[in-house]
Design a protein around this motif. Sequence first.
Motif, PDB file in Angstrom:
ATOM      1  N   TYR A  76      54.054 -34.243  16.509  1.00  0.00           N
ATOM      2  CA  TYR A  76      54.318 -33.788  15.144  1.00  0.00           C
ATOM      3  C   TYR A  76      55.704 -33.159  15.010  1.00  0.00           C
ATOM      4  CZ  TYR A  76      49.377 -34.551  14.191  1.00  0.00           C
ATOM      5  OH  TYR A  76      48.139 -35.125  14.026  1.00  0.00           O
ATOM      6  N   THR A  78      59.094 -34.135  14.573  1.00  0.00           N
ATOM      7  CA  THR A  78      59.698 -35.408  14.190  1.00  0.00           C
ATOM      8  C   THR A  78      61.207 -35.292  14.027  1.00  0.00           C
ATOM      9  OG1 THR A  78      59.336 -34.910  11.853  1.00  0.00           O
ATOM     10  CG2 THR A  78      57.601 -36.112  13.014  1.00  0.00           C
ATOM     11  N   THR A 105      56.317 -32.339   9.060  1.00  0.00           N
ATOM     12  CA  THR A 105      55.384 -31.595   9.917  1.00  0.00           C
ATOM     13  C   THR A 105      56.148 -30.766  10.944  1.00  0.00           C
ATOM     14  OG1 THR A 105      55.171 -33.501  11.413  1.00  0.00           O
ATOM     15  CG2 THR A 105      53.520 -33.269   9.663  1.00  0.00           C
ATOM     16  N   ILE A 120      49.405 -27.236  13.056  1.00  0.00           N
ATOM     17  CA  ILE A 120      50.432 -28.131  12.528  1.00  0.00           C
ATOM     18  C   ILE A 120      50.670 -27.741  11.074  1.00  0.00           C
ATOM     19  CG2 ILE A 120      51.124 -30.498  12.060  1.00  0.00           C
ATOM     20  CD1 ILE A 120      50.814 -29.875  15.017  1.00  0.00           C
ATOM     21  N   LYS A 122      52.020 -28.735   7.730  1.00  0.00           N
ATOM     22  CA  LYS A 122      52.417 -29.935   7.003  1.00  0.00           C
ATOM     23  C   LYS A 122      53.044 -29.508   5.687  1.00  0.00           C
ATOM     24  CE  LYS A 122      50.759 -34.292   5.039  1.00  0.00           C
ATOM     25  NZ  LYS A 122      49.613 -35.217   4.871  1.00  0.00           N
TER      26      LYS A 122
END
Length: 417
Positions: A76, A78, A105, A120, A122
């Motif tokens: 996650y 990125t 994320t 995580i 988001k």
Amino acid sequence: MNTELFIAKRLFSDKATRKLLSQRIIRIALIGIALGLAVMIVSVAVVTGFKKEIRDRVIGFGSSIQIINYDSNSSYETRPVSSDQPFLEAVRSIPGVKYIQPFATKPGMMKTNEYHQGIIFKGVTKDYNWDFFAKNLVTGHVPALNDSNRVREIILSEYLSNLLNIKLNDQVVVYFINEKDPLPRLLQLTVCGIYRSGFEEFDKIFILGDLKQVQRLNDWRNDQISGFEVAINNFNQIDNIEQEIRNSVIQFRDAEADIMRTESITRLYPQIFDWLSVLDMNVWIILLLMVIVASFNMVSGLLVLILERASMIGVLKAMGSANWSIRKVFIYLSVFLTGRGMLWGNAIGITIVLAQGFFHLIKLDPTAYYVDYVPMNFSVLHLLLLNLGTITVTSLILIIPSWLISRISPDKTIRFD
């Protein structure tokens, strides 16, 4: 007049036949057909319900198709891409695409005085489609995002709320690691809503908030994001639509722009969708076994009917009836009896499906099954196909034992009677 059909109806409605031995045997056969069809209805409803419920929940967290940086791995954390891409309008115009929305994320650690949990974060924009989370909200509301200011509101799952002892409107601290900064960065956020999807694998990690918070944590520009989520109308067309999206991404890519790729939700979470595909084989095995059992039940019942009506068969033959004409009488009669069993099977199966669908009587462990109750998907089309398949296969198989009629000699059966 259809003579064979007329005789079959008279035999079917004759109350005197209820005292015969065949009626008791046929009653057992009908119970088998009813239970078999009920099992088939419930099995199909459970399997399709599982697939639809789990698929919708996975898509709710990650959409059907994602467009991300080609260099991004499966984590996650990125690599950023620009939110201003030339292919966006082309993707929106693809048949079957509902909408496309940006996201970002960032892995982190949520910590309270007594507990901590990896999460995580988001990040989404004010135009994000909140339908999935709004439907699963336990309390509170979704974050009120805007284009100008960074919003500190987040929603988290009931699982995280119970684990970390966090309540609605509480202030929480989340720690993030940035590769350019040796010290962790922290955000103080406000819990504005608590959701429960029942999908514990995702409930235990996902919190949702403002995308601008992720941009700040990663030192990204205002136009940098993790990628785009694409929602589609028909999941069965996901491979074809993804191919069209991939072609659009390649076609409109500039030489100096980011190199991007597409990922379908089935490839992002293969273990979940592979497990769901195994369920298809299980239900086909159940359907095959139940149809075989129902067919053999009626074959045995038909044989008893023929033997018990041997004298009637002899009389019909003596009056000039052909073998096939008499066979049709007993096939019609067997179809009527099968239909009676199927009527009860439909009543039992539909009652079970509706009771479970409305009241969730059978509970499951979400850690093992991804859902906390057995989901049901009631489909009229599936119901019609099951009934049509059962009556067709059973009727075709009944043609074989009816061949015994051609072996019955009228002079012997009449003399014996």
